[in-house]
Design an enzyme around this catalytic site. Structure first.
Site, PDB file in Angstrom:
ATOM      1  CD  GLN A  19     -13.507 -15.957 -21.763  1.00  0.00           C
ATOM      2  OE1 GLN A  19     -12.966 -15.802 -20.840  1.00  0.00           O
ATOM      3  NE2 GLN A  19     -14.542 -14.894 -22.097  1.00  0.00           N
ATOM      4  CE1 TYR A  41      -5.853 -11.371 -20.256  1.00  0.00           C
ATOM      5  CE2 TYR A  41      -8.242 -11.421 -20.435  1.00  0.00           C
ATOM      6  CZ  TYR A  41      -7.156 -11.383 -19.554  1.00  0.00           C
ATOM      7  OH  TYR A  41      -7.056 -11.182 -18.390  1.00  0.00           O
ATOM      8  NE  ARG A  77     -17.184 -11.193 -22.060  1.00  0.00           N
ATOM      9  CZ  ARG A  77     -16.725 -10.995 -20.593  1.00  0.00           C
ATOM     10  NH1 ARG A  77     -15.713 -10.791 -20.228  1.00  0.00           N
ATOM     11  NH2 ARG A  77     -17.760 -10.541 -19.866  1.00  0.00           N
ATOM     12  N   GLY A 125     -22.143 -11.813 -13.225  1.00  0.00           N
ATOM     13  CA  GLY A 125     -20.580 -11.815 -12.750  1.00  0.00           C
ATOM     14  C   GLY A 125     -20.732 -12.250 -11.361  1.00  0.00           C
ATOM     15  NE  ARG A 126     -16.299  -8.313  -8.126  1.00  0.00           N
ATOM     16  CZ  ARG A 126     -15.625  -7.674  -7.075  1.00  0.00           C
ATOM     17  NH1 ARG A 126     -15.768  -7.316  -6.222  1.00  0.00           N
ATOM     18  NH2 ARG A 126     -14.017  -7.416  -7.434  1.00  0.00           N
TER      19      ARG A 126
END
Length: 393
Positions: free
Chosen positions: A135, A216, A263, A349-350
């Site tokens: 990424q 971002y 993304r 994810g987690r």
């Protein structure tokens, strides 16, 4: 049943990254009712030039364990290699330049040393049958001079502070006022993304994911409360989307559209961004995704907050694969968007962070390890490469 609550983890500003849980510091296995996953998860899928064994993937998650020079840490190859069974392994964000760094100990992908470090990661993932996408993340105003190699003022679409707490070597500080990028400098940043993409391929990665989400730099250009420019990069929906589209074009030209994903996170209120009401958000992202669709990128990765009408319209517009991560998605709902025709792949994810063998656990209905929050960011192997597999639990 457990929740994959945060697919993109953001470094905590309260210093918790330096603490360990009381006791032995080891992760633990949750007591959980066994349940098998829907068969739709186990269908193979062709993603560009890659053949994936199923519909799961590793979502990008900041771990803040890189070396001071931005090279991946010594354990990074182990960490990603452990999770290669996910098929598509999308890494944590790697900055394309010194200006792109915001948090402590995040990796870069623009120097020969960083390329060499990522090559070890790519080799580890490939040796275990996985595919690696790095990424590319430029944080823009979500930074502090104390956290960057050059200690310069952050850059952004406009000179508007994010007003966010940021953990620095001196402790918790507010993000500072950024410097507005000139039109010429915007083209320089586009060039940085192009160079970073080429560097990722030189490192042996199978592709890159452009990070245009989660507060971002690219997301900042899309947001009217962070972008008040009056030139061709601000004002209208079309102008605010221009920078993102130019970055995507440059990367696709450099390494191929079939190795370029992107993304987005419509309406996600991260990094102080406010994108407006529902109709404003829909107009922005329908235009953006429509333009990006013309480039033939290999996938669209949506960090989804809940506007299913928008998601459906984006799915209908996008010609290739769609990846969807839902905030707070429960284990039993991992395949829901695939079954509904809204997604082709469900990144984890987690669940994947705490379970190197999450694919096996989901396939067999085994219990999942719980995440140890105190070890998410910074540190060494604890909470990073030492989560137990079923064979060693």
């Amino acid at each position: 049943m457990g929740s994959d609550a945060i697919a993109l983890i953001l470094p905590r500003p309260d210093g918790a990254i330096w603490r360990r849980r009381a006791g032995d510091g080891r992760p633990f296995v949750a007591k959980e009712t066994r349940m098998t996953s829907p068969s739709s998860l186990w269908q193979p899928f062709t993603l560009g030039r890659l053949q994936l064994p199923h519909r799961l993937a590793l979502a990008p998650m900041t771990r803040s364990r890189a070396n001071a020079d931005g090279t991946p840490g010594a354990l990074a190859a182990d960490y990603y290699g452990q999770r290669a069974s996910l098929g598509l392994v999308i890494t944590e964000g790697a900055q394309p330049s010194q200006d792109g760094q915001g948090y402590l100990n995040t990796p870069g992908i623009y120097t020969p040393e960083q390329i060499a470090g990522w090559k070890a990661v790519a080799d580890a993932v490939h040796e275990k049958g996985g595919h690696l996408f790095i990424q590319l993340m430029h944080v823009g105003r979500m930074s502090h001079p104390d956290n960057t190699p050059h200690h310069r003022q952050p850059v952004a679409p406009s000179a508007i502070s994010a007003e966010q707490d940021m953990f620095t070597p001196a402790g918790l500080q507010k993000t500072v006022l950024p410097r507005e990028l000139s039109t010429a400098e915007i083209q320089d940043v586009v060039g940085e993304f192009r160079h970073a993409a080429a560097s990722a391929i030189a490192a042996g990665a199978d592709g890159v994911e452009i990070h245009a989400a989660n507060g971002y730099l690219l997301h900042q250009f899309l947001s009217p409360n962070a972008n008040v420019r009056t030139d061709e990069y601000g004002g209208s929906v079309e102008n605010r989307a221009r920078f993102v589209i130019e970055v995507a074009k440059a990367v696709a030209e450099e390494i191929g559209a079939d190795r370029t994903g992107i993304r987005i996170s419509p309406a996600f209120p991260l990094g102080g961004l406010v994108e407006g009401g529902t109709e404003a958000v829909r107009a922005q992202y329908r235009y953006l995704v429509g333009e990006l669709a013309e480039l033939g990128l290999v996938y669209l990765h949506v960090h989804h907050l809940g506007d299913d009408e928008l998601l459906r319209s984006l799915r209908d517009t996008w010609p290739t694969a769609v990846l969807v991560v839902r905030y707070g998605r429960e284990r039993e709902h991992i395949a829901a968007d695939i079954d509904a025709g809204l997604a082709d792949i469900a990144p984890l994810g987690r669940f994947a962070l705490a379970n190197p063998d999450v694919v096996e656990r989901l396939r067999t209905g085994a219990a999942l390890n719980e995440v140890d929050p105190a070890t998410l960011y910074g540190g060494g192997a604890v909470g990073y490469t030492d989560y137990p597999t079923l064979a060693h639990a």
